[in-house]
Design an enzyme around this catalytic site. Structure first.
Site, PDB file in Angstrom:
ATOM      1  CB  ALA A 166      -0.901  -0.009   1.225  1.00  0.00           C
ATOM      2  CG  MET A 167       3.333   1.669  -2.625  1.00  0.00           C
ATOM      3  SD  MET A 167       4.284   1.460  -4.157  1.00  0.00           S
ATOM      4  CE  MET A 167       5.533   2.743  -3.937  1.00  0.00           C
ATOM      5  N   GLY A 184       3.990   8.676   0.462  1.00  0.00           N
ATOM      6  CA  GLY A 184       4.916   9.193   1.455  1.00  0.00           C
ATOM      7  C   GLY A 184       6.176   8.359   1.549  1.00  0.00           C
ATOM      8  CB  SER A 216       3.882   3.700   1.942  1.00  0.00           C
ATOM      9  OG  SER A 216       3.885   4.872   1.159  1.00  0.00           O
ATOM     10  CG  LEU A 230      -5.576   2.123  -0.809  1.00  0.00           C
ATOM     11  CD1 LEU A 230      -6.016   1.836   0.625  1.00  0.00           C
ATOM     12  CD2 LEU A 230      -6.109   1.058  -1.749  1.00  0.00           C
ATOM     13  CB  CYS A 290      -8.779   4.331   7.828  1.00  0.00           C
ATOM     14  SG  CYS A 290      -8.066   4.229   6.164  1.00  0.00           S
ATOM     15  CB  CYS A 334      -6.228  11.692   5.456  1.00  0.00           C
ATOM     16  SG  CYS A 334      -7.595  10.508   5.346  1.00  0.00           S
TER      17      CYS A 334
END
Length: 371
Positions: free
Chosen positions: A6-7, A10, A13, A32, A101, A202
């Site tokens: 999962a990138m 940042g 990740s 995502l 989340c 976020c």
């Protein structure tokens, strides 16, 4: 293993994906898309999941030479995180959207899709450790532990993972401090090596939670009262307040004794915010539901460390699971009083560095009289 990294765009990740690749796994990068109207640029270090972030993640994937995809989970994020966040505040509770989340998006929607596509696991840039121990049956049991860097430890927001989710999770940064991660990113030639960390919520990039809730819920003026019911001021919506809050109360007059006053209760039914002195915030008994266990559920009364905020202190306590009419309740008895525990927050339980599990706080009170 075939692993989805999962990138977020940042540095954390990015290095997590690189480490999974270096460990010999077959890695595919996935960003995502969680916003229905992502901004083209982030506002300073706030927010995440913007179009800019997707581009940063793609550039890292190109450097690593791995496939890269953007998966649109905006509708799921709206339903399971944003709508839940809004409803919780409207009900007078204080939720943590990062836990929701992780539970509903990263290790449910994302993980479920990855497994359905034939992948074995999901790797993220969270600072936490997975420790494998013999299970006594010839296999291994995976445990979730705190990261070695206490300043970056994110085990609290991962306390909602159950044993099955943990079995398919990797956190490659758990044994590393942040400065080392940035140095490694620079050595690998990642553009994001000096990119600021995102923080706060976020989907509220300007950090104005009260304003954001006001736009979603509309103004609902009501009274700010003391514990006797005397009106001390007005508010534009009880949803904008949380237990323990001191700033932004705009009271009409100071307390007679000169002591500062804090929010001690939010009453959505009457649309009142109740304020009182700091001594009214102390509690030593916390009750929670929606229990989530990172391994076997504890049996009977067990000694634990209890943490009620993402970067808060851990307090010695005793926990009893399986209480309540549905058996989904957890009762935590703290050895000493703590302040500002709000319904909707999560209490995460630890055994040393190991995460035992978590529950969503429904109530708290003072069981023992102050010494």
């Amino acid at each position: 293993m075939r692993v989805v990294a999962a990138m977020s765009g940042g540095v954390d990740s990015a290095v997590a994906a690189a480490r999974m690749l270096a460990a010999g796994h077959e890695v595919v990068g996935v960003h995502l898309a969680l916003s229905r109207s992502a901004a083209t640029l982030r506002e300073s270090a706030r927010g995440c999941c913007t179009i800019e972030d997707a581009g940063d993640a793609r550039r890292v994937a190109d450097v690593l030479g791995i496939p890269f995809y953007v998966w649109d989970l905006a509708d799921r994020f709206e339903r399971d995180v944003i709508a839940d966040f809004t409803a919780e505040y409207a009900a007078g509770r204080t939720p943590n959207p990062c836990l929701r989340c992780n539970e509903k998006i990263k290790f449910a929607a994302l993980l479920d899709k990855a497994l359905a596509l034939g992948f074995d696991a999901v790797a993220t840039g969270h600072y936490a450790q997975v420790v494998e121990r013999p299970d006594g049956l010839g296999g291994v049991q995976r445990e979730l532990h705190r990261a070695v860097d206490p300043a970056k430890d994110q085990s609290y927001v991962l306390g909602v993972l159950d044993a099955e989710q943990l079995a398919h999770a990797f956190f490659p940064l758990g044994d590393t401090v942040k400065t080392q991660v940035r140095e490694e990113a620079a050595e690998r030639g990642f553009y994001v090596a000096r990119k600021p960390d995102s923080h706060d919520i976020c989907f509220i990039p300007d950090g104005d939670t009260r304003g954001w809730l006001g736009r979603r819920l509309g103004e609902a003026p009501g009274d700010i009262v003391d514990t006797s019911g005397e009106v001390l001021g007005r508010h534009a919506g009880a949803f904008a307040y949380t237990v323990g809050q001191r700033r932004g109360l705009a009271l009409s007059r100071p307390a007679a004794d000169g002591q500062p006053r804090y929010v001690v209760e939010v009453r959505p039914d009457s649309n009142q915010v109740v304020v009182g002195t700091a001594d009214l915030l102390g509690v030593d008994l916390v009750t929670g539901t929606h229990a989530r266990w990172c391994g076997p559920a504890p049996e009977g009364e067990v000694r634990v460390g209890a943490q009620v905020r993402a970067h808060g202190e851990e307090f010695p306590a005793t926990a009893t699971a399986g209480t309540g009419p549905d058996g989904d309740e957890v009762v935590v008895r703290l050895d000493s009083r703590i302040r500002g525990v709000a319904p909707g927050q999560s209490v995460v339980l630890y055994d040393g560095t190991r995460v035992v599990g978590s529950a969503t706080i429904t109530a708290s009170r003072l069981q023992r009289s102050p010494a």
